[in-house]
Design a protein around this motif. Structure first.
Motif, PDB file in Angstrom:
ATOM      1  N   ASP A 109      -4.828   4.786   1.977  1.00  0.00           N
ATOM      2  CA  ASP A 109      -4.822   5.541   0.724  1.00  0.00           C
ATOM      3  C   ASP A 109      -3.484   6.210   0.417  1.00  0.00           C
ATOM      4  OD1 ASP A 109      -7.507   4.827   0.646  1.00  0.00           O
ATOM      5  OD2 ASP A 109      -8.174   6.719   1.543  1.00  0.00           O
ATOM      6  N   LYS A 111      -0.660   4.860  -0.270  1.00  0.00           N
ATOM      7  CA  LYS A 111       0.189   4.058  -1.163  1.00  0.00           C
ATOM      8  C   LYS A 111       1.506   3.635  -0.505  1.00  0.00           C
ATOM      9  CE  LYS A 111      -1.689   6.471  -5.201  1.00  0.00           C
ATOM     10  NZ  LYS A 111      -1.374   7.328  -6.377  1.00  0.00           N
ATOM     11  N   ARG A 133       7.733  11.187  -0.230  1.00  0.00           N
ATOM     12  CA  ARG A 133       6.402  10.936  -0.799  1.00  0.00           C
ATOM     13  C   ARG A 133       5.277  11.585  -0.009  1.00  0.00           C
ATOM     14  NH1 ARG A 133       6.088   4.725  -0.836  1.00  0.00           N
ATOM     15  NH2 ARG A 133       4.029   5.179  -1.708  1.00  0.00           N
ATOM     16  N   ASP A 137       1.762  11.437  -2.002  1.00  0.00           N
ATOM     17  CA  ASP A 137       0.878  10.364  -1.533  1.00  0.00           C
ATOM     18  C   ASP A 137       0.172  10.687  -0.214  1.00  0.00           C
ATOM     19  OD1 ASP A 137       1.578   8.773  -3.728  1.00  0.00           O
ATOM     20  OD2 ASP A 137       3.371   8.044  -2.707  1.00  0.00           O
ATOM     21  N   ALA A 141      -3.850  11.718   0.086  1.00  0.00           N
ATOM     22  CA  ALA A 141      -4.779  10.898   0.866  1.00  0.00           C
ATOM     23  C   ALA A 141      -5.625  11.776   1.785  1.00  0.00           C
ATOM     24  CB  ALA A 141      -4.007   9.858   1.676  1.00  0.00           C
TER      25      ALA A 141
END
Length: 225
Positions: A109, A111, A133, A137, A141
């Motif tokens: 999850d 990415k 990130r 991200d 998650a």
């Protein structure tokens, strides 16, 4: 209202029912996972980190702490594989299962913000994290996983929890190869040795010992208990 479905809550604890009674074998590992998730989710909170001396003026920045935490999540997830029994298809340690489930969540999850480099020629695994990130991200998650486990626990939704968590902690395909490499590179078990303090006049002396069986014995012997 259930934030996972957008619909009314459809399950709950009946009189006499408890978390451990309903969730049985999942109870301990899911609680371990929730605890780890809360810590990881809050690790970028600069107010909390400042309490421990990590701020914009410290040698180790809050961003460094966050980055290293996510690297550690990857490493812990891989290490957890050594506690998975292939023959029995079961986990030997609740926290190891939780660590692997979190790693799998980040890989699925996140990415692509986290990747595991697999070097078959040298039997090595390397965790890579895109530092830029992590919040967008990685944290997102973990937030999704934490919300799911929390709602399943609060609403006694053991059916959904089992389906979700067993899928995340299932070891198959490339994960079996990762497990082989982890076991091939397994480090000796740590030996935890307690240091002692002694008074030298008004001065307190801290004495530490080698992390060996001899060090453990010497540490106990010098306490003169």
């Amino acid at each position: 209202m259930d934030p996972l479905t957008g619909e009314s809550i459809s399950s709950w604890y009946r009189p006499g029912q408890t978390w451990t009674g309903i969730f049985a074998d999942l109870a301990t590992t899911v609680d371990e996972c929730r605890a780890e998730l809360v810590g990881a989710y809050l690790i970028d909170n600069k107010n909390l980190l400042a309490l421990f001396g990590f701020d914009s003026s410290s040698e180790i920045s809050p961003e460094d702490i966050t980055y290293n935490t996510y690297l550690q999540l990857g490493v812990d997830g891989l290490r957890g594989l050594q506690n998975f029994n292939i023959e029995a298809g079961s986990w030997g340690q609740a926290h190891s299962r939780a660590h692997f489930a979190m790693l799998k969540c980040l890989l699925r999850d996140g990415k692509g913000f986290m990747k595991i480099d697999y070097d078959s020629s040298h039997d090595q695994l390397r965790v890579r994290v895109d530092r830029s990130r992590i919040i967008s991200d990685g944290k997102s998650a973990l937030a999704g996983m934490l919300l799911r486990l929390h709602m399943y626990r609060c609403t006694a939704d053991v059916k959904s929890c089992r389906s979700y968590y067993e899928d995340l902690s299932q070891v198959e395909g490339e994960y079996l190869e990762w497990r082989r490499i982890v076991l091939a590179n397994k480090q000796p078990n740590w030996v935890f040795v307690q240091a002692n303090t002694f008074l030298d006049g008004e001065k307190v002396i801290l004495k530490e010992y080698e992390p060996t069986p001899d060090g453990v014995i010497q540490s106990w012997a010098e306490r003169e208990l």
